[in-house]
Design a protein around this motif. Sequence first.
Motif, PDB file in Angstrom:
ATOM      1  N   SER A  14       0.844  -1.203   0.000  1.00 43.32           N
ATOM      2  CA  SER A  14       0.000   0.000   0.000  1.00 43.32           C
ATOM      3  C   SER A  14       0.875   1.247   0.000  1.00 43.32           C
ATOM      4  CB  SER A  14      -0.930   0.013   1.232  1.00 43.32           C
ATOM      5  OG  SER A  14      -0.169   0.126   2.422  1.00 43.32           O
ATOM      6  N   GLY A  15       0.235   2.365  -0.299  1.00 50.46           N
ATOM      7  CA  GLY A  15       0.923   3.645  -0.278  1.00 50.46           C
ATOM      8  C   GLY A  15       0.066   4.697   0.384  1.00 50.46           C
ATOM      9  N   ARG A  16       0.701   5.792   0.786  1.00 50.90           N
ATOM     10  CA  ARG A  16      -0.059   6.891   1.386  1.00 50.90           C
ATOM     11  C   ARG A  16       0.695   8.192   1.202  1.00 50.90           C
ATOM     12  NH1 ARG A  16       1.399   5.086   6.693  1.00 50.90           N
ATOM     13  NH2 ARG A  16       3.663   4.896   6.721  1.00 50.90           N
ATOM     14  N   LEU A  17      -0.026   9.280   1.258  1.00 58.21           N
ATOM     15  CA  LEU A  17       0.562  10.616   1.255  1.00 58.21           C
ATOM     16  C   LEU A  17       0.253  11.268   2.586  1.00 58.21           C
ATOM     17  CD1 LEU A  17       0.060   9.944  -1.899  1.00 58.21           C
ATOM     18  CD2 LEU A  17       0.432  12.408  -2.204  1.00 58.21           C
ATOM     19  N   ILE A  18       1.294  11.781   3.229  1.00 62.89           N
ATOM     20  CA  ILE A  18       1.157  12.354   4.570  1.00 62.89           C
ATOM     21  C   ILE A  18       1.738  13.761   4.580  1.00 62.89           C
ATOM     22  CG2 ILE A  18       1.881  12.156   6.979  1.00 62.89           C
ATOM     23  CD1 ILE A  18       1.747   9.157   6.730  1.00 62.89           C
ATOM     24  N   LEU A  19       0.897  14.705   4.963  1.00 61.50           N
ATOM     25  CA  LEU A  19       1.357  16.079   5.157  1.00 61.50           C
ATOM     26  C   LEU A  19       2.007  16.219   6.526  1.00 61.50           C
ATOM     27  CD1 LEU A  19      -1.600  18.245   3.791  1.00 61.50           C
ATOM     28  CD2 LEU A  19       0.788  18.403   3.032  1.00 61.50           C
ATOM     29  N   GLY A  20       3.099  16.958   6.577  1.00 61.80           N
ATOM     30  CA  GLY A  20       3.758  17.194   7.851  1.00 61.80           C
ATOM     31  C   GLY A  20       4.121  18.656   8.030  1.00 61.80           C
ATOM     32  N   ASN A  37      -1.346  -1.052  -3.366  1.00 56.70           N
ATOM     33  CA  ASN A  37      -0.295  -1.283  -4.351  1.00 56.70           C
ATOM     34  C   ASN A  37      -0.256  -2.777  -4.631  1.00 56.70           C
ATOM     35  OD1 ASN A  37       1.904  -1.089  -6.051  1.00 56.70           O
ATOM     36  ND2 ASN A  37       3.410  -1.057  -4.389  1.00 56.70           N
ATOM     37  N   ASN A  38      -0.728  -3.157  -5.787  1.00 55.66           N
ATOM     38  CA  ASN A  38      -0.856  -4.576  -6.111  1.00 55.66           C
ATOM     39  C   ASN A  38       0.058  -4.970  -7.254  1.00 55.66           C
ATOM     40  OD1 ASN A  38      -3.040  -5.088  -4.234  1.00 55.66           O
ATOM     41  ND2 ASN A  38      -4.344  -3.927  -5.624  1.00 55.66           N
ATOM     42  N   ILE A  39       0.567  -6.189  -7.188  1.00 59.96           N
ATOM     43  CA  ILE A  39       1.357  -6.745  -8.283  1.00 59.96           C
ATOM     44  C   ILE A  39       0.414  -7.231  -9.373  1.00 59.96           C
ATOM     45  CG2 ILE A  39       2.865  -8.671  -8.914  1.00 59.96           C
ATOM     46  CD1 ILE A  39       4.201  -8.396  -6.198  1.00 59.96           C
ATOM     47  N   PHE A  46       5.549 -10.756 -13.107  1.00 55.43           N
ATOM     48  CA  PHE A  46       4.858 -10.033 -12.040  1.00 55.43           C
ATOM     49  C   PHE A  46       5.439  -8.625 -12.006  1.00 55.43           C
ATOM     50  CE2 PHE A  46       4.552 -14.482 -10.446  1.00 55.43           C
ATOM     51  CZ  PHE A  46       3.172 -14.577 -10.441  1.00 55.43           C
ATOM     52  N   CYS A  47       4.579  -7.621 -12.107  1.00 57.48           N
ATOM     53  CA  CYS A  47       5.035  -6.234 -12.229  1.00 57.48           C
ATOM     54  C   CYS A  47       4.262  -5.315 -11.279  1.00 57.48           C
ATOM     55  CB  CYS A  47       4.842  -5.728 -13.665  1.00 57.48           C
ATOM     56  SG  CYS A  47       5.710  -6.666 -14.924  1.00 57.48           S
ATOM     57  N   TRP A  48       4.872  -4.155 -11.036  1.00 59.20           N
ATOM     58  CA  TRP A  48       4.178  -3.073 -10.336  1.00 59.20           C
ATOM     59  C   TRP A  48       3.463  -2.217 -11.375  1.00 59.20           C
ATOM     60  CZ3 TRP A  48       4.381  -4.201  -5.404  1.00 59.20           C
ATOM     61  CH2 TRP A  48       5.505  -4.829  -4.878  1.00 59.20           C
ATOM     62  N   ASP A  49       2.283  -1.750 -11.037  1.00 55.87           N
ATOM     63  CA  ASP A  49       1.543  -0.857 -11.928  1.00 55.87           C
ATOM     64  C   ASP A  49       1.986   0.570 -11.635  1.00 55.87           C
ATOM     65  OD1 ASP A  49      -0.230   0.499 -13.504  1.00 55.87           O
ATOM     66  OD2 ASP A  49      -1.993  -0.650 -12.881  1.00 55.87           O
ATOM     67  N   ILE A  50       3.130   0.928 -12.191  1.00 61.03           N
ATOM     68  CA  ILE A  50       3.754   2.198 -11.835  1.00 61.03           C
ATOM     69  C   ILE A  50       2.953   3.392 -12.348  1.00 61.03           C
ATOM     70  CG2 ILE A  50       5.300   2.422 -13.829  1.00 61.03           C
ATOM     71  CD1 ILE A  50       7.499   3.133 -11.664  1.00 61.03           C
ATOM     72  N   GLU A  51       2.246   3.212 -13.452  1.00 59.12           N
ATOM     73  CA  GLU A  51       1.392   4.303 -13.943  1.00 59.12           C
ATOM     74  C   GLU A  51       0.258   4.583 -12.953  1.00 59.12           C
ATOM     75  OE1 GLU A  51       2.159   1.573 -15.711  1.00 59.12           O
ATOM     76  OE2 GLU A  51       3.526   2.366 -17.236  1.00 59.12           O
ATOM     77  N   LEU A  53       0.390   3.998  -9.753  1.00 55.93           N
ATOM     78  CA  LEU A  53       0.996   4.623  -8.573  1.00 55.93           C
ATOM     79  C   LEU A  53       1.152   6.124  -8.783  1.00 55.93           C
ATOM     80  CD1 LEU A  53       3.764   2.034  -7.565  1.00 55.93           C
ATOM     81  CD2 LEU A  53       1.484   2.329  -6.570  1.00 55.93           C
ATOM     82  N   PHE A  54       1.587   6.517  -9.976  1.00 59.31           N
ATOM     83  CA  PHE A  54       1.749   7.944 -10.248  1.00 59.31           C
ATOM     84  C   PHE A  54       0.412   8.667 -10.212  1.00 59.31           C
ATOM     85  CE2 PHE A  54       2.378  11.544 -13.281  1.00 59.31           C
ATOM     86  CZ  PHE A  54       3.205  12.287 -12.461  1.00 59.31           C
ATOM     87  N   GLN A  55      -0.630   8.028 -10.735  1.00 57.73           N
ATOM     88  CA  GLN A  55      -1.960   8.636 -10.692  1.00 57.73           C
ATOM     89  C   GLN A  55      -2.430   8.820  -9.253  1.00 57.73           C
ATOM     90  OE1 GLN A  55      -3.509  10.048 -13.293  1.00 57.73           O
ATOM     91  NE2 GLN A  55      -1.682   9.435 -14.441  1.00 57.73           N
ATOM     92  N   GLU A  56      -2.107   7.864  -8.392  1.00 53.57           N
ATOM     93  CA  GLU A  56      -2.491   7.980  -6.974  1.00 53.57           C
ATOM     94  C   GLU A  56      -1.733   9.125  -6.306  1.00 53.57           C
ATOM     95  OE1 GLU A  56      -4.918   6.579  -5.586  1.00 53.57           O
ATOM     96  OE2 GLU A  56      -5.317   4.686  -6.594  1.00 53.57           O
TER      97      GLU A  56
END
Length: 471
Positions: A14-20, A37-39, A46-51, A53-56
């Motif tokens: 998984s991923g997250r964006l955190i303001l500090g 974040n799924n393979i 087996f790949c990461w869906d990097i596109e 991830l960027f959209q997220e």
Amino acid sequence: MTKYSLAVDIGASSGRLILGHVENGKLQLNEIHRFDNNIVKRNEHFCWDIEALFQEIKVGINKCNELNIKPESIGIDTWAVDFVLLDENDNLLTDAVAYRDPRTDGIMEEVFEIMSKEKLYLETGIQFQKFNTIYQLFALKKKSPEVIDKAKSFLMIPEYLNFLLTGKKANEYTNATSTQLVNAFTKQWDYELLAKLGINKEMFLEIQPPKEVVGTLSEELVSEFGFDMKVVLPATHDTGSAVISVPEIEETVYLSSGTWSLIGVENHFPICVPKALKYNFTNEGGLDYRFRFLKNIMGLWMIQEVKRNYHDNYSFAEFVTLAEKEKNFQSFVNVDDDRFLKPENMVKEIQQYCQQTNQQIPLTPGQIAKCVYDSLANSYKRAINEIEEIFEKSFSRINVIGGGCQNEMLNQMIANVTNKEVCAGPIEATAIGNLVVQLMALEEVEDIQQARALIKNSFEVKTYKPQYVRG
């Protein structure tokens, strides 16, 4: 006016964006976006869906607008070893193949025929794992040499995401060391090693240390978001960021507990002695050219897979509760056995291991979970014993950081089996480490000592003492 920074922390699940921001001498956090974040399977790998991830990441940045906040900076950290290659026009030559892909099966042994295991360790100081970047690249060269020859840019996952934000390319030190292609002493790409492996050295960029500014957002993204930000290099390897968050690092063994467990100590020089090689410890680069002398251990990935195998009928908290009810059950597996890296069914794999080793077979969800937690605690104990043997000293404290530090049962297990005090926290260690490096780049925090003092003042750490249960 309050200044904000934005940490993008993407793990293997998984991923997250955190303001500090800093307020009244304390670092304040606000998670504004979380995503899976799924393979995925692409071109037989087996790949990461990097596109995706960027959209997220873009979704998260847009949420800053909803909060009427315009961060001064953004920094991205992810897991290590994985990469993409770009051609002369900056187009992708490869998918973002995941480290759990079997393309590296048997490759490590082929590399040892070119350079001995001992010499490779002496030069790089990096532990041997079949999915290290060096073996991924060698596997790619073996199957598609034309791709390696055509490549003009080698970018690891956070570096490629930085490129999508800025149009600028840079290799970052902490993640670069995980490739097993960086000389531990010169701290630069080992071009002699690359030449021996027949890997095109031209695609590797100058290695930049954390705190460097890659650039600012592209004109297109400034127009989309309505504001600009500095894109800062944190320790882009998530463990590198996490270890920065250990409040009191001296005389402490740290355990970064998440999908993977990384256990070790912070050091000011690499340790490439035979005993470190024997026990397969690594010397990964850290902030200010410190070293993370650690061992990579299969972590909570096992319980994540168990949860999936039970069709998500139980939460992680419920697995802990079920395990606590199985106090009289005890069977162990070797969590670092390759069979647990990506099995078809984790539950069945655990049961088969216990059967093959003449142990009691775990049958219930609680027994499976208890087996995983016992096995992890036992593995941590063994790694700590090895650290103490190599350093010829004992450590009295273990600091557990990351999401796994919320597992109170496991924390107490660790205290009991190691007979050491366990300090648990901070929970959001990786994002915190990411943020304080951004603050250093913005000259809001002076150095790592001041950063750790800020972290100690900002976040609660819970202590567990060893307990002894009779009979």
